[in-house]
Design a protein around this motif. Sequence first.
Motif, PDB file in Angstrom:
ATOM      1  N   ARG A 147      68.585 -17.045  22.151  1.00 19.45           N
ATOM      2  CA  ARG A 147      68.256 -16.096  23.270  1.00 19.45           C
ATOM      3  C   ARG A 147      69.018 -14.980  23.470  1.00 19.45           C
ATOM      4  NH1 ARG A 147      70.966 -13.847  27.114  1.00 19.45           N
ATOM      5  NH2 ARG A 147      72.032 -15.174  27.734  1.00 19.45           N
ATOM      6  N   GLU A 148      70.385 -15.098  23.208  1.00 17.61           N
ATOM      7  CA  GLU A 148      71.187 -13.997  23.082  1.00 17.61           C
ATOM      8  C   GLU A 148      71.580 -13.424  21.796  1.00 17.61           C
ATOM      9  OE1 GLU A 148      73.777 -13.547  25.699  1.00 17.61           O
ATOM     10  OE2 GLU A 148      73.931 -11.738  24.626  1.00 17.61           O
ATOM     11  N   GLY A 149      71.492 -14.797  20.600  1.00 16.86           N
ATOM     12  CA  GLY A 149      71.603 -14.325  19.314  1.00 16.86           C
ATOM     13  C   GLY A 149      70.444 -13.305  18.898  1.00 16.86           C
ATOM     14  N   ALA A 181      64.640 -23.003  29.399  1.00 17.42           N
ATOM     15  CA  ALA A 181      63.658 -21.722  29.117  1.00 17.42           C
ATOM     16  C   ALA A 181      64.563 -21.076  30.264  1.00 17.42           C
ATOM     17  CB  ALA A 181      62.370 -22.083  29.783  1.00 17.42           C
ATOM     18  N   HIS A 182      64.896 -19.484  29.722  1.00 18.08           N
ATOM     19  CA  HIS A 182      65.307 -18.677  29.583  1.00 18.08           C
ATOM     20  C   HIS A 182      65.149 -17.414  30.497  1.00 18.08           C
ATOM     21  CE1 HIS A 182      69.253 -15.295  30.495  1.00 18.08           C
ATOM     22  NE2 HIS A 182      70.418 -16.629  30.549  1.00 18.08           N
ATOM     23  N   VAL A 183      65.204 -16.787  31.774  1.00 15.40           N
ATOM     24  CA  VAL A 183      64.162 -16.078  32.767  1.00 15.40           C
ATOM     25  C   VAL A 183      64.666 -14.868  34.158  1.00 15.40           C
ATOM     26  CG1 VAL A 183      61.947 -17.697  32.154  1.00 15.40           C
ATOM     27  CG2 VAL A 183      63.131 -17.792  33.859  1.00 15.40           C
ATOM     28  N   ALA A 209      67.465 -27.019  37.219  1.00 14.51           N
ATOM     29  CA  ALA A 209      67.697 -25.456  37.253  1.00 14.51           C
ATOM     30  C   ALA A 209      69.089 -25.164  37.079  1.00 14.51           C
ATOM     31  CB  ALA A 209      67.355 -24.490  38.671  1.00 14.51           C
ATOM     32  N   ARG A 210      69.401 -24.147  36.117  1.00 17.57           N
ATOM     33  CA  ARG A 210      70.623 -23.120  36.292  1.00 17.57           C
ATOM     34  C   ARG A 210      70.405 -21.424  37.271  1.00 17.57           C
ATOM     35  NH1 ARG A 210      71.904 -21.554  30.907  1.00 17.57           N
ATOM     36  NH2 ARG A 210      71.756 -19.343  30.924  1.00 17.57           N
ATOM     37  N   PHE A 211      71.161 -21.491  37.613  1.00 20.41           N
ATOM     38  CA  PHE A 211      71.587 -20.027  37.980  1.00 20.41           C
ATOM     39  C   PHE A 211      72.240 -19.322  37.726  1.00 20.41           C
ATOM     40  CE2 PHE A 211      71.695 -16.106  40.738  1.00 20.41           C
ATOM     41  CZ  PHE A 211      70.164 -15.977  41.023  1.00 20.41           C
ATOM     42  N   THR A 212      72.626 -17.857  36.390  1.00 22.85           N
ATOM     43  CA  THR A 212      73.084 -17.422  36.713  1.00 22.85           C
ATOM     44  C   THR A 212      73.353 -15.617  36.912  1.00 22.85           C
ATOM     45  OG1 THR A 212      72.668 -17.684  33.689  1.00 22.85           O
ATOM     46  CG2 THR A 212      73.782 -15.685  34.253  1.00 22.85           C
ATOM     47  N   MET A 213      74.746 -16.005  37.533  1.00 18.65           N
ATOM     48  CA  MET A 213      75.243 -14.658  38.284  1.00 18.65           C
ATOM     49  C   MET A 213      75.305 -13.903  37.635  1.00 18.65           C
ATOM     50  SD  MET A 213      75.074 -16.198  41.039  1.00 18.65           S
ATOM     51  CE  MET A 213      74.729 -18.091  41.979  1.00 18.65           C
ATOM     52  N   ILE A 259      75.482 -23.798  37.235  1.00 16.19           N
ATOM     53  CA  ILE A 259      76.022 -21.800  37.557  1.00 16.19           C
ATOM     54  C   ILE A 259      76.526 -21.560  36.317  1.00 16.19           C
ATOM     55  CG2 ILE A 259      76.873 -20.183  39.429  1.00 16.19           C
ATOM     56  CD1 ILE A 259      76.696 -22.331  41.694  1.00 16.19           C
ATOM     57  N   SER A 260      75.731 -21.005  36.313  1.00 17.54           N
ATOM     58  CA  SER A 260      76.525 -20.175  35.173  1.00 17.54           C
ATOM     59  C   SER A 260      77.496 -18.880  35.380  1.00 17.54           C
ATOM     60  CB  SER A 260      75.196 -19.383  33.749  1.00 17.54           C
ATOM     61  OG  SER A 260      76.370 -18.701  32.547  1.00 17.54           O
ATOM     62  N   ILE A 261      78.722 -18.867  35.250  1.00 16.29           N
ATOM     63  CA  ILE A 261      79.469 -17.525  35.278  1.00 16.29           C
ATOM     64  C   ILE A 261      79.324 -16.510  34.023  1.00 16.29           C
ATOM     65  CG2 ILE A 261      81.627 -17.082  36.605  1.00 16.29           C
ATOM     66  CD1 ILE A 261      79.611 -18.520  38.226  1.00 16.29           C
ATOM     67  N   ASP A 279      80.612 -13.580  32.191  1.00 16.44           N
ATOM     68  CA  ASP A 279      82.107 -12.096  31.724  1.00 16.44           C
ATOM     69  C   ASP A 279      80.441 -11.105  30.773  1.00 16.44           C
ATOM     70  OD1 ASP A 279      83.538  -9.990  32.021  1.00 16.44           O
ATOM     71  OD2 ASP A 279      85.014 -10.503  30.219  1.00 16.44           O
ATOM     72  N   THR A 280      79.597 -10.829  31.680  1.00 17.32           N
ATOM     73  CA  THR A 280      78.744 -10.122  30.894  1.00 17.32           C
ATOM     74  C   THR A 280      78.875  -8.675  30.333  1.00 17.32           C
ATOM     75  OG1 THR A 280      77.221 -10.751  32.974  1.00 17.32           O
ATOM     76  CG2 THR A 280      76.354  -8.786  31.469  1.00 17.32           C
ATOM     77  N   VAL A 281      80.004  -8.105  30.815  1.00 12.89           N
ATOM     78  CA  VAL A 281      80.128  -6.899  29.752  1.00 12.89           C
ATOM     79  C   VAL A 281      81.602  -6.752  28.886  1.00 12.89           C
ATOM     80  CG1 VAL A 281      79.492  -5.365  31.443  1.00 12.89           C
ATOM     81  CG2 VAL A 281      81.687  -6.155  31.677  1.00 12.89           C
ATOM     82  N   CYS A 283      80.792 -15.872  28.000  1.00 13.48           N
ATOM     83  CA  CYS A 283      81.320 -14.799  28.190  1.00 13.48           C
ATOM     84  C   CYS A 283      81.122 -13.962  26.777  1.00 13.48           C
ATOM     85  CB  CYS A 283      82.925 -15.181  27.544  1.00 13.48           C
ATOM     86  SG  CYS A 283      83.390 -15.704  29.252  1.00 13.48           S
ATOM     87  N   HIS A 284      81.014 -12.406  26.815  1.00 14.30           N
ATOM     88  CA  HIS A 284      80.461 -11.303  25.870  1.00 14.30           C
ATOM     89  C   HIS A 284      82.013 -10.940  25.389  1.00 14.30           C
ATOM     90  CE1 HIS A 284      76.275 -10.839  25.322  1.00 14.30           C
ATOM     91  NE2 HIS A 284      77.043 -10.975  26.945  1.00 14.30           N
ATOM     92  N   ASN A 285      81.805  -9.768  23.929  1.00 19.37           N
ATOM     93  CA  ASN A 285      83.708 -10.163  22.891  1.00 19.37           C
ATOM     94  C   ASN A 285      83.284  -8.995  23.103  1.00 19.37           C
ATOM     95  OD1 ASN A 285      85.359 -11.387  21.668  1.00 19.37           O
ATOM     96  ND2 ASN A 285      84.105 -10.897  19.888  1.00 19.37           N
TER      97      ASN A 285
END
Length: 403
Positions: A33-35, A91-93, A151-155, A181-183, A185-187, A217-219
Amino acid sequence: MTLISEDVNYYAHQYNSSDRDKKIITILDSTLREGEQHPGISFTTKQRIQIAWMLDSFGVDQIEISPVISGDHLLSTKTIIKQGLRADILAHVRATKSDVDVAISCGATWIATYMGISDVHLSAKLKITREEAKIRALEVADYIKAHGLKARFTMEDASRTEPEFLTEMCREMNARGIERISIPDTVGIMRPRGMFNLVKMVYEAIDPSRTSLDVHCHNDIGLALANGLAGCEAGANQIHTTIDGFGERTGIPSLAEVAVALTLIYKSTNRLKLYMLKDLSKTVSQYTNLGIPESRPIVGDSAYKHKAGTHLAAILRNPSAYEILEPKTVGNRRKIVFGELAGKNGAAYLLSLLGLQTDEHEAETLARGMKDLRMGDILELYLDDRLERKILNDASPGIGRKK
Ligand code: HCA
Ligand code: CU
């Protein structure tokens, strides 16, 4: 005080407190997905299925894929779910009922929905207020739960979200029995201490026996791995990775680095087959054509090469002098680099490989000769089997190594 231990890394583990804070931290791999959000990466369905099987056999706990990108992704998601792998397939939506319906149509038992809840995401992307976002998010959560699914919920953009709103959203999800819950650091703006504080705040706001936390966490500044691990120290029990760290922009922590960090320096109990790491990286690099930088930790070709004369001298006696693990345990190989830096010990070893009787004088002459040639690195060699075997016998392989 002198502490005596057989493990050459003993004092380092003491500083790291590894023996004190051992806890089980699992891995969600998001290569599929992210990849695929990394510029230049697009797998075929067949490749996605193979990667899923490899990740499962490696031992990650969860694998994430998005079914809503294209018909091809939908087919991949359905097919991977049907394989009956040990890992959960998420399934990520987006957090909308119509996206959730697509996930359900794939046979998903785990659904991960995401919603950007910082003010900038609410205004620039979703064009809704906080109140509207909350209503929509909770409706979607209820909808998934009404279907009896996990379920997972991403903030999304959690690190830039107003703390009251973030914790309120997390509490609501917690009360609804959302499993994770996913926390994120999107940026990629956090430093490790900041990520620690953020995750701790959420952890303390919820009942962790009902809901577990993921960190993603983003790099962007190169701190993704450190931040993710700090988040785990603060209460998260799952960290997101991709093979070789690919992802949107500069990506997220790499599977290899996370797997070794958790095993070696966090002493987290797991069933990961670390010896597959180099192969996982090779497989993905064949499919992406992006190559593996030779200096990449764990899986790069230079990760276990030794060059300076002082290093060679020690390595030839006990590689633990400059290695934290036996390279074979992660599917890589140790090499020594001969050239102008090799020194007398390196030269003596080279002569012995050639079957030549050496005395100190000849080794010194060869070392000087290599220096005077000014040709840089002349050749790279694996250690011969006899020496490798001796090293393996002397210094126990793998994670706990002898002095
Ligand atoms: C995205 C956002 C995301 C989601 C992370 C997660 C992020 O690209 O859709 O679901 O845990 O970085 O916030 O990747
Ligand atoms: Cu992301």
